[in-house]
Design a protein around this motif. Sequence first.
Motif, short mmCIF file in Angstrom:
data_model
loop_
_atom_site.label_atom_id
_atom_site.label_comp_id
_atom_site.label_asym_id
_atom_site.label_seq_id
_atom_site.Cartn_x
_atom_site.Cartn_y
_atom_site.Cartn_z
N UNK A 183 47.46 35.39 -35.99
CA UNK A 183 47.24 35.76 -34.59
C UNK A 183 45.99 36.70 -34.59
N UNK A 184 44.88 36.26 -33.58
CA UNK A 184 43.94 37.25 -33.31
C UNK A 184 44.04 37.81 -32.04
N UNK A 185 43.99 39.16 -32.00
CA UNK A 185 43.98 40.03 -30.86
C UNK A 185 42.99 40.07 -30.27
N UNK A 186 41.69 40.04 -31.16
CA UNK A 186 40.57 40.23 -30.48
C UNK A 186 39.48 39.24 -31.17
N UNK A 187 38.77 38.49 -30.10
CA UNK A 187 37.64 37.49 -30.49
C UNK A 187 36.52 37.80 -30.05
N UNK A 188 35.16 37.52 -30.47
CA UNK A 188 33.73 37.51 -29.63
C UNK A 188 34.04 36.85 -28.48
N UNK A 189 33.50 37.18 -27.28
CA UNK A 189 33.30 36.78 -26.07
C UNK A 189 32.43 35.38 -25.88
N UNK A 190 32.97 34.44 -26.42
CA UNK A 190 32.32 33.05 -26.24
C UNK A 190 32.99 32.20 -25.28
N UNK A 191 32.14 31.70 -24.24
CA UNK A 191 32.64 30.93 -23.33
C UNK A 191 33.62 29.63 -23.82
N UNK A 192 34.60 29.12 -23.21
CA UNK A 192 35.20 27.88 -23.48
C UNK A 192 34.53 26.70 -22.93
N UNK A 193 34.27 25.45 -23.64
CA UNK A 193 33.56 24.49 -22.96
C UNK A 193 33.98 23.95 -21.60
N UNK A 194 33.17 23.98 -20.64
CA UNK A 194 33.62 23.64 -19.23
C UNK A 194 34.47 22.10 -19.20
N UNK A 195 34.08 21.44 -20.14
CA UNK A 195 34.81 19.99 -20.05
C UNK A 195 36.22 20.00 -20.52
N UNK A 196 36.57 21.08 -21.19
CA UNK A 196 37.97 21.24 -21.52
C UNK A 196 39.01 21.05 -20.50
N UNK A 197 39.98 20.56 -20.19
CA UNK A 197 41.17 20.76 -19.45
C UNK A 197 41.77 21.90 -19.66
N UNK A 198 42.82 22.42 -18.66
CA UNK A 198 43.57 23.27 -18.91
C UNK A 198 44.72 23.20 -19.65
N UNK A 199 45.51 23.98 -20.34
CA UNK A 199 46.75 23.68 -20.93
C UNK A 199 46.24 23.25 -22.52
N UNK A 200 47.22 22.38 -22.93
CA UNK A 200 47.10 21.88 -24.37
C UNK A 200 46.12 20.86 -24.12
N UNK A 201 45.19 20.55 -25.51
CA UNK A 201 44.06 19.93 -25.42
C UNK A 201 44.13 18.63 -26.53
N UNK A 202 44.29 17.43 -26.01
CA UNK A 202 44.37 16.53 -27.09
C UNK A 202 42.96 16.36 -28.25
N UNK A 203 43.45 16.03 -29.28
CA UNK A 203 42.10 16.15 -30.25
C UNK A 203 40.80 15.31 -29.98
N UNK A 204 40.85 14.16 -29.18
CA UNK A 204 39.56 13.67 -28.61
C UNK A 204 38.90 14.58 -27.78
N UNK A 205 39.65 15.00 -26.77
CA UNK A 205 39.08 15.99 -25.91
C UNK A 205 38.35 17.42 -26.53
#
Length: 229
Positions: A20-42
Motif C-alpha cells: 500500500x502506498x499512502x503518499x505518491x507524487x501528484x501526477x494527473x490520471x490520464x483524462x481518457x481513463x474511465x472511472x472505477x476499475x479499468x480494463x487492460x486495453x484502456x
Amino acid sequence: MSERHKQAASPNAPPRAPPEYRFLPRIARPLSLPGGKVAIADMANAFGVTHRTLHFYEEKGLIASGRIGLMRVYEHADIRRMAVINVCREAGMPVAVIQDLMADLCRSTSQQEADAVFAAALASRKRELTADMSTLHRQLQQVNELLENTAPGDEPPLNDNQHERALTEQEYRCLVLMTEGLSTQRIARTIDIAEDDAKSIEAAIIQKLDANNRFQAIAKAVLLGIVHI
C-alpha cells in the motif's frame, strides 16, 4: 512442505501484489481513463504502452491486476502507481531504478516526503541526461572535425543497403528517431512496436555500427552519412 512454502517455491506462482502506498507524487490520471476499475486495453491505451509492458510491471511487483470474468482490470491505486511509473519511463529511468524509487515512496510518511523523494530521483536522472548530452556533444564535435578534414571524393558512402551489414528499413527508421533524441519507449510508440522489440532493434543498430552504446552509434551514423542532423 506447507502450502505457503509450496506457493513460494513454485516458479508459476502469481506476482506478489504491490504494498500500500499512502503518499505518491501528484501526477494527473490520464483524462481518457474511465472511472472505477479499468480494463487492460484502456490502461494500455491511456498510458501508451503495450499489454506486455503492463504484464512486465506486474511481474516486477510495481502494479497488480484483478479480474472481472476473463477481463483483466486495474484499481485506482494501480492507476496512480502506473502514472508515476510511466513518467519515470518517459524520462528514461531503468526499471530497477523505478523499483527502488517506488520502494522509497512506499516508506514515505507524508506527502512532503514523497514529493522530496520523487524530486531527488528526477534530479539524479537530470544529471545523467546532462552527462549523456555532454558526451554526445563531444562526439558530434569530433564528427564535424573529421568531416571538415575529409577530402572531396573521399566521403564515406551513404547507406544504400547494399553491404552485408546494412540497416533494415525498420532499423533505419529507429536510428533516425534515436538521432532526434527520442527514448526507446517513445520510439516504440512512434513506430508502433513493443518496447522490448525497440530495445532489440537499437541493440542491432549498435552492433552493426560497431558502437558501444546508442550515442556512439548516432555519432558513427552521422559520420558515415547514414543520417543527418
